[in-house]
Design an enzyme around this catalytic site. Structure first.
Site, PDB file in Angstrom:
ATOM      1  N   GLU A 138       0.830  -1.203   0.000  1.00  0.00           N
ATOM      2  CA  GLU A 138       0.000   0.000   0.000  1.00  0.00           C
ATOM      3  C   GLU A 138       0.869   1.260   0.000  1.00  0.00           C
ATOM      4  OE1 GLU A 138      -3.925  -1.738   2.334  1.00  0.00           O
ATOM      5  OE2 GLU A 138      -2.267  -0.893   3.501  1.00  0.00           O
ATOM      6  N   GLU A 160      -3.000 -10.033   4.278  1.00  0.00           N
ATOM      7  CA  GLU A 160      -3.873  -9.705   5.411  1.00  0.00           C
ATOM      8  C   GLU A 160      -4.986 -10.723   5.606  1.00  0.00           C
ATOM      9  OE1 GLU A 160      -2.128  -5.648   4.346  1.00  0.00           O
ATOM     10  OE2 GLU A 160      -2.615  -7.528   3.332  1.00  0.00           O
TER      11      GLU A 160
END
Length: 260
Positions: A111, A131
């Site tokens: 990210e 994640e």
């Protein structure tokens, strides 16, 4: 300033290196330090381009420091200016940022890289959004990645957490260029120097238009440009640099950009 964030200025270029052994993970303190660095970069007229990278050759950044979280860092804590990693929520950042991905780039680290405008990668780097395997959501990547690469590839990464090699990331357009690790920073600096030699007011206008147009229809965006309702466009159209570009073209010479 945190010892985990190293900075170096080369003329108009700022190099930012994340240096937190063993893996360059980001905890709250490091995120706040990065936010301060990028806020200063945004506000310093002498700086035109930034490069972000990780120390070493194995890790770019794996994202959130889970060990720090286990010791009390709250996942919804104070990340500082710009949110996690200091970049992805920093308002008004109208200068180019280059990510030089030198190794493993996953989770919040991916990210962080996606917050850059141009991504260069070492050919041994790997990318993932793991994640899902720890029962949480890659929130920023869920917003960004399906807009950057084919939807089904992005969803596979988000839903399965699978790893992809640098070549595949390049094939899907996640990264701009691949290089051997020993010349990655050389190439990043070449790109940064090219951008630093360009018109900073035009870069500001491009970044603001691209960012704001995401939430607008094409015609609404064009109307705001022509009516000079973007601050950076309004500054550009009344600038010395706008006149300099036209004069340099007419005089068949290279323009001299002053950023005003």
């Amino acid at each position: 300033m945190s010892d985990a964030v190293k900075t170096e200025q080369r003329e108009h270029v700022l190099e930012v290196t994340l240096d937190r052994p063993k893996a360059n993970a980001i905890d709250l303190q490091t995120s706040r330090a990065l936010g301060n660095v990028f806020k200063d970069f945004r506000d310093n007229p002498e700086l035109r381009v930034a490069i972000i990278t990780g120390a070493g050759e194995k890790f770019f950044c794996p994202g959130w420091d889970l060990k720090a979280a286990a010791e009390g860092d709250a996942v919804d804590g104070d990340y500082g200016a710009g949110g996690f990693g200091g970049l992805q929520e920093l308002r008004g950042l109208n200068k180019p940022v280059i990510a030089a991905v030198n190794g493993i780039c996953c989770g919040g680290g991916l990210e962080w890289a996606l917050s850059a405008d141009i991504i260069l990668s070492a050919d041994h780097a790997q990318f993932a959004l793991p994640e899902i395997r720890s029962g949480t959501v890659a929130d920023a990547a869920s917003v960004k990645l399906p807009k950057r690469i084919p939807y089904h590839i992005a969803m596979e990464m988000l839903l399965t957490g699978r790893w992809i090699e640098a070549e595949e990331a390049h094939r899907w357009g996640m990264v701009n260029h691949l290089y051997p690790s020993d010349i990655l920073m050389e190439k990043a600096r070449e790109m940064a120097d090219l951008l630093a030699s360009g018109p900073p007011l035009v870069y500001a206008a491009i970044k603001e238009i691209v960012r704001e147009a995401e939430a607008l229809t094409f015609q609404d965006a064009m109307n705001r440009i022509t009516k000079r309702q973007f601050g950076s466009v309004d500054v550009l159209y009344d600038s010395e640099d706008q006149l300099e570009g036209a004069r340099a073209f007419a005089e068949k010479r290279d323009p001299v950009w002053k950023g005003r």
